[in-house]
Design an enzyme around this catalytic site. Structure first.
Site, PDB file in Angstrom:
ATOM      1  CG  ASN A 208       2.289  -2.299   8.011  1.00 40.36           C
ATOM      2  OD1 ASN A 208       2.467  -3.510   8.008  1.00 40.36           O
ATOM      3  ND2 ASN A 208       1.694  -1.680   9.012  1.00 40.36           N
TER       4      ASN A 208
ATOM      5  CD  GLU B 165       3.712   0.999  12.056  1.00 43.41           C
ATOM      6  OE1 GLU B 165       4.135   0.930  13.229  1.00 43.41           O
ATOM      7  OE2 GLU B 165       2.502   0.953  11.760  1.00 43.41           O
TER       8      GLU B 165
ATOM      9  CB  CYS C 248       0.721   1.862   2.958  1.00 46.08           C
ATOM     10  SG  CYS C 248      -0.069   3.126   3.951  1.00 46.08           S
TER      11      CYS C 248
ATOM     12  CD  GLU D 283      -2.547  -1.019   1.101  1.00 41.94           C
ATOM     13  OE1 GLU D 283      -1.556  -0.799   1.824  1.00 41.94           O
ATOM     14  OE2 GLU D 283      -3.711  -0.826   1.464  1.00 41.94           O
TER      15      GLU D 283
ATOM     16  CB  CYS E 156      -4.473   5.034   3.278  1.00 45.36           C
ATOM     17  SG  CYS E 156      -2.909   5.231   2.425  1.00 45.36           S
TER      18      CYS E 156
ATOM     19  CB  CYS F 127      -2.498   2.933  -0.846  1.00 45.87           C
ATOM     20  SG  CYS F 127      -1.169   2.662   0.351  1.00 45.87           S
TER      21      CYS F 127
HETATM   22  N1  THU Z   1      -1.468   0.895   6.488  1.00 48.87           N
HETATM   23  C1  THU Z   1      -1.217   0.165   5.373  1.00 48.87           C
HETATM   24  O1  THU Z   1      -0.201  -0.555   5.279  1.00 48.87           O
HETATM   25  N2  THU Z   1      -2.098   0.250   4.343  1.00 48.87           N
HETATM   26  C2  THU Z   1      -3.213   1.053   4.330  1.00 48.87           C
HETATM   27  O2  THU Z   1      -3.889   1.166   3.312  1.00 48.87           O
HETATM   28  C3  THU Z   1      -3.607   1.743   5.564  1.00 48.87           C
HETATM   29  C4  THU Z   1      -2.609   1.754   6.659  1.00 48.87           C
HETATM   30  C5  THU Z   1      -0.493   0.821   7.599  1.00 48.87           C
HETATM   31  C6  THU Z   1       0.270   2.103   7.844  1.00 48.87           C
HETATM   32  C7  THU Z   1       0.644   1.972   9.282  1.00 48.87           C
HETATM   33  O3  THU Z   1       1.850   1.235   9.366  1.00 48.87           O
HETATM   34  C8  THU Z   1      -0.474   1.140   9.888  1.00 48.87           C
HETATM   35  O4  THU Z   1      -1.164   0.548   8.801  1.00 48.87           O
HETATM   36  C9  THU Z   1      -1.463   1.924  10.727  1.00 48.87           C
HETATM   37  O5  THU Z   1      -1.963   3.011  10.032  1.00 48.87           O
END
Ligand code: THU
Length: 140
Positions: free
Chosen positions: A49, A51, A60, A62, A93, A96
Site C-alpha cells: 500500500n 498512502e 491498496c 492488491e 476491500c 480491490c
Molecule cells: N489497504 C490495502 O492495502 N488493501 C486492502 O484490501 C484494504 C486496505 C490499505 C489502504 C490503506 O493504506 C490502509 O490499508 C488502511 O486502510
C-alpha cells in the site's frame, strides 16, 4: 494457523507478500499491507500500500501488485496472497475485489495475519454478481 502442508508455491507467494509489506508506505494509517500475485506463466509480482497526505489517494497493496503485473504485460492471474499487520487475516476491500475481477473472476485469494492465521477465499464468494465488461455490451 499456518498450514503444515503449505506448498512451495504458496510459501513463495506468502513470503513475497510479507517482504512487500516491509516496503509499505503507510505513515497515516500505520497499517502496512503487502500483496503478491502469481501469473499464469508462474511469475510472482509484488505490491504494497502507498498512502498520501491526501488520504483518499491511498493505493491498496492488491491493486498495486495487479497494476505492476499488467504494466509488465501479464494479465492472467492464478492466485494472490495478502499479508497485513492485522490480528486476523484482512479481506480485500471492495475496490480491490473489483480490480481482481477484471482479470481473474474466480481468483484464489489467501490472506495472512502477522501472527500466523490464514484464510483462503474464492473471488466469486467475495464478489458475487460482479459488474463486468459483458454489462457494457451495446454501449461501446
Ligand atoms: N489497504 C490495502 O492495502 N488493501 C486492502 O484490501 C484494504 C486496505 C490499505 C489502504 C490503506 O493504506 C490502509 O490499508 C488502511 O486502510
Amino acid at each position: 494457523m499456518t498450514d503444515k502442508n503449505e506448498t512451495k508455491d504458496a510459501k513463495e507467494l506468502r513470503d513475497t507478500a510479507f517482504a512487500a509489506m516491509e516496503n509499505a508506505y503507510a505513515p497515516y494509517s500505520r497499517f502496512r499491507v503487502g500483496a503478491a500475485v502469481r501469473t499464469r506463466t508462474g511469475e510472482v509480482i509484488a505490491g504494497c500500500n502507498v498512502e498520501n497526505a491526501a488520504y483518499g489517494e491511498a493505493l491498496c497493496a492488491e491493486r498495486v501488485a495487479i497494476a505492476a503485473a499488467v504494466a509488465r504485460g501479464m494479465k492472467e492471474f492464478e492466485e494472490i496472497a495478502i499479508a497485513s499487520e492485522s490480528d486476523d487475516p484482512a479481506a480485500p476491500c471492495g475496490s480491490c475485489r473489483q480490480t481482481m475481477s477484471e482479470f481473474a473472476p474466480d481468483l484464489k485469494i489467501t490472506s495472512y495475519s502477522r501472527n500466523g492465521k490464514q484464510v483462503t477465499w474464492r473471488l466469486t464468494d467475495l464478489l458475487p454478481e460482479a459488474f463486468a465488461s459483458n454489462h457494457l455490451r451495446g454501449r461501446m
